[in-house]
Design a protein around this motif. Structure first.
Motif, mmCIF file in Angstrom:
data_model
loop_
_atom_site.group_PDB
_atom_site.id
_atom_site.type_symbol
_atom_site.label_atom_id
_atom_site.label_comp_id
_atom_site.label_asym_id
_atom_site.label_seq_id
_atom_site.Cartn_x
_atom_site.Cartn_y
_atom_site.Cartn_z
ATOM 1 N N THR A 17 0.819 -1.221 0.000
ATOM 2 C CA THR A 17 0.000 0.000 0.000
ATOM 3 C C THR A 17 0.849 1.265 0.000
ATOM 4 O O THR A 17 0.309 2.372 -0.018
ATOM 5 N N GLY A 43 0.747 -2.839 6.315
ATOM 6 C CA GLY A 43 0.866 -2.657 7.762
ATOM 7 C C GLY A 43 -0.467 -2.766 8.482
ATOM 8 O O GLY A 43 -0.732 -3.733 9.209
ATOM 9 N N GLU A 134 16.511 0.379 5.771
ATOM 10 C CA GLU A 134 16.755 0.312 7.216
ATOM 11 C C GLU A 134 17.213 -1.079 7.646
ATOM 12 O O GLU A 134 17.969 -1.203 8.621
HETATM 13 P P1 NAD Z 1 5.422 4.234 2.590
HETATM 14 O O1 NAD Z 1 5.245 4.835 3.925
HETATM 15 O O2 NAD Z 1 4.795 4.879 1.402
HETATM 16 O O3 NAD Z 1 4.926 2.702 2.629
HETATM 17 C C1 NAD Z 1 5.304 1.838 3.660
HETATM 18 C C2 NAD Z 1 4.613 0.491 3.512
HETATM 19 O O4 NAD Z 1 5.028 -0.347 4.603
HETATM 20 C C3 NAD Z 1 3.077 0.567 3.575
HETATM 21 O O5 NAD Z 1 2.525 -0.381 2.684
HETATM 22 C C4 NAD Z 1 2.770 0.164 5.006
HETATM 23 O O6 NAD Z 1 1.501 -0.434 5.152
HETATM 24 C C5 NAD Z 1 3.867 -0.862 5.253
HETATM 25 N N1 NAD Z 1 4.195 -1.039 6.665
HETATM 26 C C6 NAD Z 1 4.436 -0.068 7.575
HETATM 27 N N2 NAD Z 1 4.714 -0.610 8.785
HETATM 28 C C7 NAD Z 1 4.638 -1.960 8.613
HETATM 29 C C8 NAD Z 1 4.822 -3.072 9.477
HETATM 30 N N3 NAD Z 1 5.122 -2.916 10.774
HETATM 31 N N4 NAD Z 1 4.687 -4.310 8.956
HETATM 32 C C9 NAD Z 1 4.363 -4.484 7.653
HETATM 33 N N5 NAD Z 1 4.159 -3.472 6.797
HETATM 34 C C10 NAD Z 1 4.313 -2.234 7.274
HETATM 35 O O7 NAD Z 1 7.010 4.090 2.372
HETATM 36 P P2 NAD Z 1 7.826 4.074 0.992
HETATM 37 O O8 NAD Z 1 8.197 5.451 0.620
HETATM 38 O O9 NAD Z 1 7.173 3.191 -0.004
HETATM 39 O O10 NAD Z 1 9.196 3.395 1.478
HETATM 40 C C11 NAD Z 1 9.287 2.008 1.736
HETATM 41 C C12 NAD Z 1 10.764 1.629 1.902
HETATM 42 O O11 NAD Z 1 11.431 1.861 0.657
HETATM 43 C C13 NAD Z 1 11.501 2.458 2.941
HETATM 44 O O12 NAD Z 1 12.451 1.658 3.572
HETATM 45 C C14 NAD Z 1 12.197 3.529 2.113
HETATM 46 O O13 NAD Z 1 13.372 4.009 2.712
HETATM 47 C C15 NAD Z 1 12.518 2.760 0.856
HETATM 48 N N6 NAD Z 1 12.662 3.605 -0.335
HETATM 49 C C16 NAD Z 1 11.598 4.337 -0.781
HETATM 50 C C17 NAD Z 1 11.742 5.152 -1.905
HETATM 51 C C18 NAD Z 1 10.569 5.926 -2.454
HETATM 52 O O14 NAD Z 1 10.724 6.554 -3.508
HETATM 53 N N7 NAD Z 1 9.410 5.928 -1.835
HETATM 54 C C19 NAD Z 1 12.983 5.243 -2.544
HETATM 55 C C20 NAD Z 1 14.051 4.486 -2.048
HETATM 56 C C21 NAD Z 1 13.881 3.666 -0.946
#
Ligand code: NAD
Ligand code: MG
Length: 402
Positions: A17, A43, A134
């Motif tokens: 999501t 999550g 992380e």
């Molecule tokens: P986001 O906040 O948009 O999405 C996070 C996702 O993790 C959601 O689907 C949420 O439901 C899920 N989640 C949260 N806590 C959880 C838990 N305890 N157990 C299971 N699922 C859980 O974050 P994002 O921007 O998509 O980033 C996700 C990861 O990718 C991060 O580690 C971020 O550093 C990395 N990342 C993101 C980008 C980007 O462009 N968004 C770029 C590089 C790296």
């Protein structure tokens, strides 16, 4: 380039999501003959997860919060999706990731909460598209060792590390690489003095000039902790010491990183700032897949600028360099304190400059905790989180009475 070889992958999308999750599902849907999302995990947002199940028809849906199992099961049934099995909790997710339900895992849960499933995928020999930086900061040596032992292929999804992976053609930097240069956009506060950052708001901090991302990584980009986490991530992924790593601010976010080789060549990867490119590399490698991202028109962009990062205004980057040099539990403590601080900042409990202040104090208190095993690292993570909660409590108590 070689002619495309037919392939098919059954993909578990963890963090479905979120920002990365939805980009991954977009690419998967473009290649329904080769790619299928078989597991979707989120999550706590059941309606959002069920909506994705409706469009992508996985075999399994997993909600992290065990208290929401019945809600997920009933919502799937109400939507006429009873064929999709509902699951809840970390152990259920880890079992699905490790089992027959998938051969490829997009690890895009945010924060240390992603470590367990990332490790499960690495241990089970899956193709691991690793966005969850992380988990590498907290326990990178263990994740890499697990992948090496099982034969799991890790494809970095962070745009910088994906760029480096493309420049190297692999995850092996080896002796022929002189230096790896991570580019940074500089975030929304590039060019500002430290003093002027005292009063910035959450809305200003999450308004990234170039990338659309989840709230936590957006704040990390504003403090430059994101680049600090990425230095530690790069050290693990490419097996290079800090002396061969560098950071360059590049506000246009078109050059995603560079690799200097010993012969004087520098290779870079360029492209529009859209994570579907990196995800396509991970899903198709060594083949290239159409991703929905347009080509780069350098004439239209006009110029590419580069500058040194300002470590005085953005101390998080310095703290991450120091944690990388210190090794042991320091990166785990840095990461845990930062997660606590960013969460408190997003809730409006502490100010922007309290983020580096808290991380610095947590490192001073706990960087030397034992770090030899997964249990020790998780204990250091827990210590740093408790330290951070006390610190935030003291600070907000003081702020209220002031
Ligand atoms: P986001 O906040 O948009 O999405 C996070 C996702 O993790 C959601 O689907 C949420 O439901 C899920 N989640 C949260 N806590 C959880 C838990 N305890 N157990 C299971 N699922 C859980 O974050 P994002 O921007 O998509 O980033 C996700 C990861 O990718 C991060 O580690 C971020 O550093 C990395 N990342 C993101 C980008 C980007 O462009 N968004 C770029 C590089 C790296
Ligand atoms: Mg990045």
């Amino acid at each position: 380039m070689d002619a495309p070889v037919p392939f098919s992958r059954r993909v578990a999308v963890l963090g479905a999501t979120g920002s990365i999750g939805s980009s991954a599902l977009d690419v998967i849907a473009r290649h329904s003959d080769q790619l299928r999302a078989t597991v979707l995990a989120a999550g706590s947002n059941v309606p959002a997860l069920v909506a994705l199940c409706r469009s992508h028809r996985p075999d399994h849906a997993v909600i992290a919060d065990p208290a929401r199992y019945a809600e997920l099961r009933d919502a799937l049934a109400d939507a006429g999706l009873s064929a999709i099995q509902a699951h809840a909790g970390e152990a259920a997710l880890d079992a699905l990731v490790a089992g027959q339900a998938c051969d490829t895992v997009v690890a895009a849960i945010v924060g240390a909460a992603g470590l367990s499933s990332t490790l499960a995928a690495a241990r089970a020999g899956k193709r691991l598209l690793l966005a969850n930086k992380e988990s590498l900061v907290l326990a990178g040596a263990l994740v890499i060792a697990a992948a090496q032992a099982s034969g799991a292929d890790i494809v970095p999804i962070d745009s910088e590390h994906n760029a480096i992976f493309q420049c190297l053609g692999s995850r092996q930097a080896g002796a022929q690489v002189r230096r790896i240069i991570l580019t940074a956009s500089g975030g929304p506060f590039r060019g500002r003095s430290r003093a002027s950052l005292e009063t910035v708001t959450v809305a200003q901090a999450v308004a990234h000039p170039k990338w659309s991302m989840g709230p936590k990584i957006s704040v990390d980009s504003a403090t430059l902790m994101n680049k600090g986490l990425e230095l530690i991530e790069a050290a693990h992924l490419f097996d290079v010491g800090r002396e061969r790593l560098d950071v360059l601010v590049h506000p246009q976010s078109l050059v995603h990183s560079l690799v200097d080789f010993i012969d004087g060549s520098t290779l870079a990867q360029l492209g529009l700032p859209d994570m579907r490119t990196a995800l396509s590399v991970g899903l198709g490698w060594p083949q290239r897949l159409e991703s929905g991202v347009g080509g780069l028109d350098l004439l239209a962009h006009g110029r590419l600028d580069f500058e040194a990062p300002d470590m005085e205004a953005f101390p998080c980057l310095r703290l991450a360099w120091e944690a990388l040099a210190a090794g042991g539990a320091a990166p785990a403590v840095l990461n845990a304190a930062n997660e606590s601080a960013v969460s408190a900042f997003l809730q409006g409990r502490i100010g922007f400059l309290a983020i580096p202040a808290l991380v610095e104090d947590a490192l001073a208190a706990h960087a030397h905790a034992p770090a030899e095993t997964l249990e020790a690292l998780l204990a250091a993570d827990g210590l740093a989180r408790r330290f951070s909660q006390d610190w935030i409590h003291r600070t907000t108590g003081h702020a209220v009475s002031a």
